[in-house]
Write a protein that holds these residues in place. Structure first.
Motif, PDB file in Angstrom:
ATOM      1  N   GLY A 114       6.973  -5.913 -10.117  1.00  0.00           N
ATOM      2  CA  GLY A 114       6.233  -4.763 -10.635  1.00  0.00           C
ATOM      3  C   GLY A 114       6.397  -3.559  -9.731  1.00  0.00           C
ATOM      4  N   MET A 115       6.262  -3.775  -8.416  1.00  0.00           N
ATOM      5  CA  MET A 115       6.460  -2.679  -7.470  1.00  0.00           C
ATOM      6  C   MET A 115       7.900  -2.198  -7.462  1.00  0.00           C
ATOM      7  SD  MET A 115       4.033  -3.784  -4.212  1.00  0.00           S
ATOM      8  CE  MET A 115       4.370  -5.550  -4.190  1.00  0.00           C
ATOM      9  N   ALA A 116       8.845  -3.135  -7.541  1.00  0.00           N
ATOM     10  CA  ALA A 116      10.265  -2.775  -7.478  1.00  0.00           C
ATOM     11  C   ALA A 116      10.679  -1.926  -8.680  1.00  0.00           C
ATOM     12  CB  ALA A 116      11.112  -4.043  -7.408  1.00  0.00           C
ATOM     13  N   ILE A 117      10.312  -2.338  -9.882  1.00  0.00           N
ATOM     14  CA  ILE A 117      10.683  -1.578 -11.082  1.00  0.00           C
ATOM     15  C   ILE A 117      10.032  -0.199 -11.054  1.00  0.00           C
ATOM     16  CG2 ILE A 117      10.513  -1.510 -13.594  1.00  0.00           C
ATOM     17  CD1 ILE A 117      10.644  -4.573 -13.562  1.00  0.00           C
TER      18      ILE A 117
ATOM     19  N   CYS B 281       9.369   1.572  -8.386  1.00  0.00           N
ATOM     20  CA  CYS B 281      10.129   2.388  -7.433  1.00  0.00           C
ATOM     21  C   CYS B 281      11.446   2.856  -8.040  1.00  0.00           C
ATOM     22  CB  CYS B 281      10.396   1.592  -6.156  1.00  0.00           C
ATOM     23  SG  CYS B 281       8.937   1.318  -5.129  1.00  0.00           S
ATOM     24  N   ILE B 282      12.121   1.981  -8.777  1.00  0.00           N
ATOM     25  CA  ILE B 282      13.408   2.339  -9.391  1.00  0.00           C
ATOM     26  C   ILE B 282      13.235   3.464 -10.408  1.00  0.00           C
ATOM     27  CG2 ILE B 282      15.246   1.485 -10.897  1.00  0.00           C
ATOM     28  CD1 ILE B 282      14.867  -1.265  -9.485  1.00  0.00           C
ATOM     29  N   LEU B 283      12.207   3.363 -11.259  1.00  0.00           N
ATOM     30  CA  LEU B 283      11.957   4.420 -12.235  1.00  0.00           C
ATOM     31  C   LEU B 283      11.619   5.741 -11.548  1.00  0.00           C
ATOM     32  CD1 LEU B 283       9.886   2.583 -15.004  1.00  0.00           C
ATOM     33  CD2 LEU B 283      12.257   3.358 -15.131  1.00  0.00           C
ATOM     34  N   THR B 284      10.881   5.670 -10.446  1.00  0.00           N
ATOM     35  CA  THR B 284      10.538   6.885  -9.705  1.00  0.00           C
ATOM     36  C   THR B 284      11.790   7.549  -9.147  1.00  0.00           C
ATOM     37  OG1 THR B 284       8.376   5.976  -9.117  1.00  0.00           O
ATOM     38  CG2 THR B 284       9.188   7.806  -7.783  1.00  0.00           C
ATOM     39  N   ILE B 285      12.727   6.755  -8.647  1.00  0.00           N
ATOM     40  CA  ILE B 285      13.980   7.297  -8.113  1.00  0.00           C
ATOM     41  C   ILE B 285      14.786   7.991  -9.211  1.00  0.00           C
ATOM     42  CG2 ILE B 285      16.233   6.635  -7.169  1.00  0.00           C
ATOM     43  CD1 ILE B 285      14.731   4.425  -5.599  1.00  0.00           C
ATOM     44  N   ILE B 286      14.892   7.353 -10.374  1.00  0.00           N
ATOM     45  CA  ILE B 286      15.638   7.948 -11.487  1.00  0.00           C
ATOM     46  C   ILE B 286      14.977   9.260 -11.926  1.00  0.00           C
ATOM     47  CG2 ILE B 286      16.352   7.644 -13.887  1.00  0.00           C
ATOM     48  CD1 ILE B 286      16.490   4.610 -13.310  1.00  0.00           C
ATOM     49  N   GLY B 287      13.657   9.246 -12.076  1.00  0.00           N
ATOM     50  CA  GLY B 287      12.945  10.451 -12.484  1.00  0.00           C
ATOM     51  C   GLY B 287      13.074  11.574 -11.473  1.00  0.00           C
ATOM     52  N   THR B 288      13.116  11.237 -10.196  1.00  0.00           N
ATOM     53  CA  THR B 288      13.265  12.253  -9.159  1.00  0.00           C
ATOM     54  C   THR B 288      14.620  12.948  -9.255  1.00  0.00           C
ATOM     55  OG1 THR B 288      11.798  11.051  -7.662  1.00  0.00           O
ATOM     56  CG2 THR B 288      13.289  12.641  -6.671  1.00  0.00           C
TER      57      THR B 288
ATOM     58  N   LEU C 238      12.732   4.096  -1.715  1.00  0.00           N
ATOM     59  CA  LEU C 238      13.855   3.400  -1.092  1.00  0.00           C
ATOM     60  C   LEU C 238      13.374   2.513   0.061  1.00  0.00           C
ATOM     61  CD1 LEU C 238      16.510   6.278  -1.041  1.00  0.00           C
ATOM     62  CD2 LEU C 238      16.527   4.219  -2.482  1.00  0.00           C
ATOM     63  N   VAL C 239      12.420   3.000   0.849  1.00  0.00           N
ATOM     64  CA  VAL C 239      11.864   2.211   1.955  1.00  0.00           C
ATOM     65  C   VAL C 239      11.172   0.956   1.425  1.00  0.00           C
ATOM     66  CG1 VAL C 239      10.136   2.198   3.801  1.00  0.00           C
ATOM     67  CG2 VAL C 239      11.624   4.184   3.506  1.00  0.00           C
ATOM     68  N   ILE C 240      10.388   1.110   0.363  1.00  0.00           N
ATOM     69  CA  ILE C 240       9.679  -0.038  -0.214  1.00  0.00           C
ATOM     70  C   ILE C 240      10.662  -1.053  -0.776  1.00  0.00           C
ATOM     71  CG2 ILE C 240       8.068  -0.763  -2.025  1.00  0.00           C
ATOM     72  CD1 ILE C 240       6.729   2.005  -1.734  1.00  0.00           C
ATOM     73  N   LEU C 241      11.659  -0.590  -1.528  1.00  0.00           N
ATOM     74  CA  LEU C 241      12.647  -1.487  -2.116  1.00  0.00           C
ATOM     75  C   LEU C 241      13.372  -2.296  -1.046  1.00  0.00           C
ATOM     76  CD1 LEU C 241      14.260   0.702  -4.928  1.00  0.00           C
ATOM     77  CD2 LEU C 241      12.935  -1.388  -5.240  1.00  0.00           C
ATOM     78  N   ALA C 242      13.635  -1.680   0.103  1.00  0.00           N
ATOM     79  CA  ALA C 242      14.351  -2.381   1.171  1.00  0.00           C
ATOM     80  C   ALA C 242      13.522  -3.501   1.787  1.00  0.00           C
ATOM     81  CB  ALA C 242      14.759  -1.377   2.255  1.00  0.00           C
TER      82      ALA C 242
ATOM     83  N   ALA D 272       0.818  -1.211   0.000  1.00  0.00           N
ATOM     84  CA  ALA D 272       0.000   0.000   0.000  1.00  0.00           C
ATOM     85  C   ALA D 272       0.854   1.264   0.000  1.00  0.00           C
ATOM     86  CB  ALA D 272      -0.935   0.001   1.210  1.00  0.00           C
ATOM     87  N   ALA D 273       2.073   1.147   0.508  1.00  0.00           N
ATOM     88  CA  ALA D 273       2.966   2.313   0.536  1.00  0.00           C
ATOM     89  C   ALA D 273       3.300   2.813  -0.857  1.00  0.00           C
ATOM     90  CB  ALA D 273       4.249   1.959   1.292  1.00  0.00           C
TER      91      ALA D 273
END
Length: 513
Positions: free
Chosen positions: A82-85, A87-94, A188-192, A17-18
């Protein structure tokens, strides 16, 4: 005292949900930074058209990814990937948005597109995972936190913006960059945590055909072993029918439009997701600063109001936790639409019948702000939280990922079309634009009453019969039983064939004797 399995079930579901915090934060980021003088100067003072374009490019990235990529990725790689990828794209875009060179609006927009694509993946995989890992009795309650976390994202973004804006002279350009770069925190929290939560048992059986792994995953979130076995059997029966009758992979996606029952669900999901955005919430969330500027001249006051609204949004969404499984999804849709219609009628009436155009009196400003908060009170637990719950639970497993991905991105389609011209619409008509939202909400209430079936506490595998389709569980059970009977028949024939030569050998031995 809840069992440790139930507590763990809540934990893994809340990790998923996060993902909604990503969307809530980003939706509020641009609303926050667009009023910063330093942001305007950095991007050469964009006009209203360019502001609308920035919002549009973000949603276009989400729409394209949601329609064409989120389903296959979530289906073939799994819900966690699906959630991990995403999050990674969001980090790069940020990172791209934060460190955009001076006057390079195109680079900033590219970062927005990547963030939109990442969030499309995360918000497709997240609700599917929650629906597939939780029991039907608590599915609505858990999904209520999905929308609440949107408010949590807004809460974080607005309060960071409020603090940064108060220290603008000290921070300089970092008054807006600070707001943008904090978007890294939740991905980052979700990926961990993703490596430590189980994969969806339904995906494990459907894609890997690994019943034992699915059993282990269910055992971690169900305290009763018999419940685990019963659920496993139900999942296997439904999947068996879907393989037999509707195929898998890309061929299964054709049933989105070929199967009447699934097609009906897809159109209903499209309707409620478009309706969610046309209710007025998307506009209030993205352009509240512009609207409040008609009433308040102080930017700090506007930032404080936005932060308080996001704070109250968290509390308002919690109402869904105790209502969604008690009164049902349809009841909340009706109450929410009626309440929002009332609010979007009163807001323009207050603004248009009181003196002043761009400088209203303080009591008028307080009245309009109160009605905006009341709108959030009606929206958050209903068309906010319940739309996601309803969308994630109504589709069969073999098409769930693409159907949810397409449906939730209809929010993006509505935003892309509407928010592209809303700045000009509001510039020309002012508060009269809210009468459009009033009419829309009346239509939403009417259609919800006459069209939407109730899905409260119905198992995922039983949704098909609710929407006029055949029972996948019963059909799958019949197929499994038929296969079992055939196998037993073949086994008996094989045993008989082996028995005949043995008898012949015995007679031969007698002759020799």
């Amino acid at each position: 005292m809840p069992s440790k399995e139930l507590v763990y079930n809540w934990y893994v579901a809340l990790v998923a949900a996060a993902c909604m915090i990503l969307m809530g934060y980003d939706a509020s980021v641009f609303n926050s930074v667009q009023v910063s003088p330093n942001w305007k100067a950095h991007f050469d003072n964009p006009n209203a058209y360019m502001v609308g374009l920035i919002n549009t490019t973000y949603t276009v990235g989400g729409i394209v990814t949601g329609w064409f990529a989120s389903g296959p990725i979530t289906d073939y790689l799994g819900r966690r990937w699906g959630m991990a990828i995403g999050c990674i794209l969001t980090i790069i875009g940020t990172f791209i948005q934060t460190f955009t060179p001076w006057h390079q609006m195109g680079v900033f927009i590219f970062g927005r597109v990547l963030v939109g694509a990442g969030q499309a993946l995360a918000i497709t995989a997240g609700p599917i995972y929650i629906g597939e890992i939780t029991e039907s009795e608590i599915r609505g309650k858990v999904m209520s936190f999905w929308q609440m976390f949107y408010s949590v994202g807004s809460f974080i973004a607005y309060w960071i913006n409020y603090g940064a804006a108060r220290n603008r002279d000290t921070l300089g350009e970092w008054d807006w960059k600070m707001v943008v770069i904090f978007q890294l925190m939740m991905p980052l929290v979700i990926l961990a945590q993703l490596p430590f939560i189980p994969e969806s048992p339904r995906w494990l059986i459907s894609r890997r055909k690994d019943v034992e792994a699915a059993r282990q995953a269910l055992t971690r979130v169900r305290h009763d072993p018999q419940t685990v076995e019963d659920e496993l059997q139900t999942i296997r029966e439904a999947i068996e029918y879907e393989r037999e009758a509707q195929s898998e992979g890309w061929r299964a996606y054709l049933s989105l439009f070929r199967d009447a029952s699934i097609r009906k669900r897809l159109y209903l999901a499209f309707f409620i997701n478009v309706g969610q955005q046309l209710s007025g919430q998307g506009t209030l969330n993205s352009y509240s600063s512009t609207i409040y500027a008609k009433v308040y001249n102080d930017a700090d006051t506007i930032n404080l109001i936005n932060a308080l609204n996001a704070t109250c949004g968290i509390l308002f969404t919690l109402n869904a936790v105790w209502t969604v499984d008690r009164y049902g999804r349809r009841f909340l849709f009706l109450v929410g639409a009626c309440g929002m219609a009332l609010c979007t009628m009163i807001i323009p009436v207050i603004g248009l019948t009181t003196p002043g155009t761009t400088d209203k009196s303080k009591p008028v400003g307080i009245a309009i702000t109160f009605m905006a908060f009341l709108f959030a009170f009606f929206y958050k637990p209903t068309w906010g939280a319940t739309t996601w719950t309803y969308t994630s639970e109504i589709f069969p497993l073999n098409v769930r990922a693409p159907a949810v991905g397409m449906s939730v991105q209809m929010q993006g389609v509505a935003n892309t079309i509407f928010q592209q011209f809303f700045p000009l619409f509001y510039q020309n008509e002012g508060l009269k634009t809210f009468f459009f939202f009033m009419a829309t909400n009346i239509c939403l209430a009417t259609i919800a009453y006459f069209v939407l079936p109730e899905t409260k506490q119905i198992a995922l595998e039983e949704m098909d019969t609710l929407f006029g389709g055949v029972s996948h569980v019963e059909k799958g059970a019949a197929i499994i039983q038929e296969d079992t009977n055939v196998a037993e028949t073949i086994g008996e024939e094989a045993n008989n064939n082996r028995a005949v030569p043995m008898q012949d050998m015995a007679r031969g031995d007698d002759k020799r004797v």
